[in-house]
Design an enzyme around this catalytic site. Structure first.
Site, short mmCIF file in Angstrom:
data_model
loop_
_atom_site.label_atom_id
_atom_site.label_comp_id
_atom_site.label_asym_id
_atom_site.label_seq_id
_atom_site.Cartn_x
_atom_site.Cartn_y
_atom_site.Cartn_z
N HIS A 265 -12.27 26.29 -39.35
CA HIS A 265 -11.38 27.13 -40.17
C HIS A 265 -10.66 28.20 -39.34
CE1 HIS A 265 -13.07 25.16 -43.61
NE2 HIS A 265 -14.25 25.75 -43.52
ZN LIG Z 1 -18.08 23.48 -44.53
#
Ligand SMILES: [Zn+2]
Length: 297
Positions: free
Chosen positions: A118
């Site tokens: 992320h």
């Molecule tokens: Zn995850």
């Protein structure tokens, strides 16, 4: 089998759902069971500034190397960024670089950590600060050790940071299979996104993987795969929601390693997410994935 781990990975943030000590716990389990020998545990080096700049903006690299985070940076990453946490994230990048090198040498490379998918070019998100996957792939591309890489991201959450970093880069295929309705709310565009329904379960999950992964591997023909093997697909995970059993996850892992090996594609493993209600379940699942990798080493 060699395995990459740094004592700096363990940066404990009391009360946080992401427990960085899970990596050390998984390694301890593997050492206890004799799957990994102490002499085969390799400590990574800290990545250089030049390495980090391959995937990240100068501003973000500066914040990470010189501990210059703002409150907003921490809020975006949903982390309390202490010096220990910053160091852990940095060392995980070094770990994935080393694991990718080991994969090219031995067929399989394991980082007992990593998978910060992320993390974006210029900021962190979702418990991730630096995208170890992107830095490692870009480094090997730059060194001309590889020409094409595939990121096989089977964490329960979309590899949005990785997808954004490699957007438009024809040398890298980003494969992400994840919960369609779970975090991150705003999805990026991977080379191939497979969005799954909540509670998908073993059978439907393995069938989708069995249909899509071989096709993508055949079509793209990578020289290296980075397998992002999130444990959060597990049915008792607090954040994943995909409903797989421990046995189903073992099958998932064996399938990925098997498909890579069948095509002679070296595979670097990173562990990524895992937030089971019971900490020991997450640890067991990560250890199982490494154990399965060892069978293909
Ligand atoms: Zn995850």
């Amino acid at each position: 089998m060699k395995i990459v781990f740094s004592k700096y990975y363990t940066a404990v943030s009391p009360g946080h759902v992401f427990r960085a000590d899970k990596f050390e716990a998984a390694l301890k389990l593997l050492l206890k069971e004799g799957v990994v020998l102490k002499k085969d545990v390799l400590a990574p080096e800290e990545p250089s500034k030049a390495d980090l700049l391959l995937a990240h903006s100068p501003g973000w690299v500066n914040k990470n190397l010189n501990f210059k985070f703002t409150a907003e940076d921490g809020a975006k990453a949903e982390l309390k960024i202490t010096r220990g946490v910053a160091r852990a994230h940095l060392m995980n990048v070094g770990g994935t670089i080393l694991a990718a090198r080991l994969a090219l040498e031995n067929g399989i490379g394991v980082n007992c950590g990593g998978g910060s998918h992320h993390a974006f070019h210029d900021h962190g998100e979702g418990f991730c600060l630096l995208n170890d996957i992107a830095v490692a792939v870009k480094k090997l591309l730059k060194e001309r050790r590889i020409k094409r890489a595939m990121v096989i991201d089977l964490d329960a959450h979309q590899g949005n940071g990785t997808a954004a970093i490699f957007s438009g880069d024809k040398r890298v295929f980003t494969f992400s299979m994840h919960g369609a309705g779970t975090y991150p709310e705003k999805k990026e565009k991977s080379s191939l996104d497979i969005g799954l329904r909540p509670g998908t379960g073993d059978a439907a999950y393995l069938s989708a993987l069995g249909r899509e992964l071989p096709r993508a591997l055949d079509k793209f023909g990578p020289d290296l795969a980075v397998y992002v093997a999130g444990a959060d697909v597990y049915r008792n995970d607090l954040l994943g929601g995909l409903g797989l059993t421990v046995e189903g996850i073992k099958k998932r892992d064996a399938f990925v390693f098997g498909e890579c090996r069948a095509r002679g594609v070296p595979a670097a493993l990173v562990l990524s997410g895992g937030y089971a209600k019971k900490f020991s379940d997450t640890v067991r699942i990560h250890a199982n994935t490494i154990k399965t990798g060892a069978r293909f080493a």
